[in-house]
Design an enzyme around this catalytic site. Structure first.
Site, PDB file in Angstrom:
ATOM      1  N   ARG A  49       1.151  -9.428  30.469  1.00 38.99           N
ATOM      2  CA  ARG A  49       1.474  -8.180  31.150  1.00 38.99           C
ATOM      3  C   ARG A  49       0.284  -7.215  31.181  1.00 38.99           C
ATOM      4  NH1 ARG A  49       3.729 -11.905  28.849  1.00 38.99           N
ATOM      5  NH2 ARG A  49       3.861 -10.773  26.884  1.00 38.99           N
ATOM      6  N   THR A  50      -0.350  -7.049  30.041  1.00 38.63           N
ATOM      7  CA  THR A  50      -1.476  -6.114  29.974  1.00 38.63           C
ATOM      8  C   THR A  50      -2.619  -6.565  30.882  1.00 38.63           C
ATOM      9  OG1 THR A  50      -0.969  -5.267  27.767  1.00 38.63           O
ATOM     10  CG2 THR A  50      -3.269  -5.199  28.446  1.00 38.63           C
ATOM     11  N   CYS A  84      10.730  -6.242  25.896  1.00 38.29           N
ATOM     12  CA  CYS A  84       9.268  -6.200  26.023  1.00 38.29           C
ATOM     13  C   CYS A  84       8.934  -4.882  26.684  1.00 38.29           C
ATOM     14  CB  CYS A  84       8.737  -7.357  26.864  1.00 38.29           C
ATOM     15  SG  CYS A  84       6.949  -7.233  27.214  1.00 38.29           S
ATOM     16  N   ASN A  85       8.219  -4.014  25.994  1.00 37.82           N
ATOM     17  CA  ASN A  85       7.912  -2.695  26.531  1.00 37.82           C
ATOM     18  C   ASN A  85       7.025  -2.769  27.767  1.00 37.82           C
ATOM     19  OD1 ASN A  85       8.938  -0.567  24.393  1.00 37.82           O
ATOM     20  ND2 ASN A  85       8.068  -2.278  23.228  1.00 37.82           N
ATOM     21  N   THR A  86       5.936  -3.522  27.671  1.00 38.37           N
ATOM     22  CA  THR A  86       4.952  -3.536  28.758  1.00 38.37           C
ATOM     23  C   THR A  86       5.533  -4.121  30.034  1.00 38.37           C
ATOM     24  OG1 THR A  86       3.291  -3.891  27.028  1.00 38.37           O
ATOM     25  CG2 THR A  86       2.548  -4.062  29.300  1.00 38.37           C
ATOM     26  N   LYS A 168       0.209 -12.240  18.085  1.00 33.43           N
ATOM     27  CA  LYS A 168       0.293 -13.169  19.212  1.00 33.43           C
ATOM     28  C   LYS A 168      -0.513 -14.445  18.970  1.00 33.43           C
ATOM     29  CE  LYS A 168       1.327  -9.958  23.020  1.00 33.43           C
ATOM     30  NZ  LYS A 168       2.603 -10.561  23.434  1.00 33.43           N
ATOM     31  N   CYS A 198       5.479  -1.388  21.526  1.00 30.16           N
ATOM     32  CA  CYS A 198       5.269  -2.816  21.789  1.00 30.16           C
ATOM     33  C   CYS A 198       6.163  -3.582  20.827  1.00 30.16           C
ATOM     34  CB  CYS A 198       3.802  -3.201  21.584  1.00 30.16           C
ATOM     35  SG  CYS A 198       3.475  -4.981  21.744  1.00 30.16           S
TER      36      CYS A 198
END
Length: 249
Positions: A49-50, A84-86, A168, A198
């Protein structure tokens, strides 16, 4: 299966496992049938995502999540959560795909901050670079009339190391690093409350909770809300009615 909710997860898998563990262990049970009904979509292949938020030439993660949401909508869950925040970068687009209530963990967390800490005007935020870059939490916090503190230039590399290099990549939580981030945010930047933006940080909180700082954990809050709604619906409440109070606009 009667009355279930759908979990759009896998971002990352260990963080999703933490959310599932929370709902399984927090619900009060006396027999197998007391546990909640849910379907877990652990889509570990969703692109980072980032990476996409920071650079749109990277793989777009929307279509993967779109397929997951539409696939679950066909099954008719009472509501949908996405721990999932992102990934909430595409929340509005994903929620518009279906009329099934889709909870926004960011908005729920910020509203709980307002309710739980009415005397605090500022909240510290630690999150992925993607969330910070696109103002995902910042916009929600400002919408609630509060201020946000990110800390100094040294904070984000520490947070990124904890999220990516430790959790991760290695599947481990560096409790000392997590506690040092919280200490700096509290003592050096005056944050009485620190928001864990996160779900890997939520995992860090689950595994290393032995610190004196006030944290707001959206994944933990989402777990409690999921249990509350699922039990109300099981007892005969209308899903859309009971979810409505958490669908902040």
């Amino acid at each position: 299966m009667k009355h279930f909710f759908s979990i759009i997860g896998g971002m990352g898998t260990i963080a999703t496992e933490s959310y599932v563990r929370l709902i399984n262990h927090r619900v009060k049970i006396a027999k197998d049938q007391d546990y909640l009904n849910y379907i877990l979509v652990n889509d570990a292949q969703v692109p980072d995502r980032t990476a996409y938020i920071m650079d749109h030439s990277q793989p777009n993660f929307f279509n993967d999540l779109k397929d997951d949401v539409l696939g679950q909508a066909k099954l008719g869950p009472d509501f949908i959560v996405m721990p999932c925040n992102t990934a909430h970068y595409f929340y509005d687009d994903l929620a518009a795909l279906t009329d099934i209530p889709f909870l926004n963990m960011m908005r729920i967390a910020v509203h709980q901050f307002v309710d739980k800490f009415p005397g605090e005007q500022k909240i510290g935020l630690i999150a992925t670079e993607g969330s910070i870059y696109d103002h995902l939490y910042e916009d929600e916090i400002h919408r609630a009339g509060k201020e946000v503190e990110f800390g100094g230039a040294e904070i984000q590399p520490m947070v990124t190391e904890l999220i990516y290099r430790d959790i991760k990549e290695k599947g481990t939580v560096d409790g000392d690093l997590y506690h040092e981030i919280l200490r700096k945010m509290h003592e050096e930047y005056g944050c009485e409350v620190i928001l864990l933006g996160c779900t890997e940080l939520s995992l860090a909180q689950e595994q290393a909770p032995d610190h004196p700082y006030h944290v707001l954990d959206p994944q933990s809050i989402l777990a409690d809300v999921s249990i509350e709604l699922a039990l109300q619906i099981r007892n005969g409440a209308d899903p859309k009615q009971v979810c409505a109070k958490y669908l902040y606009k």
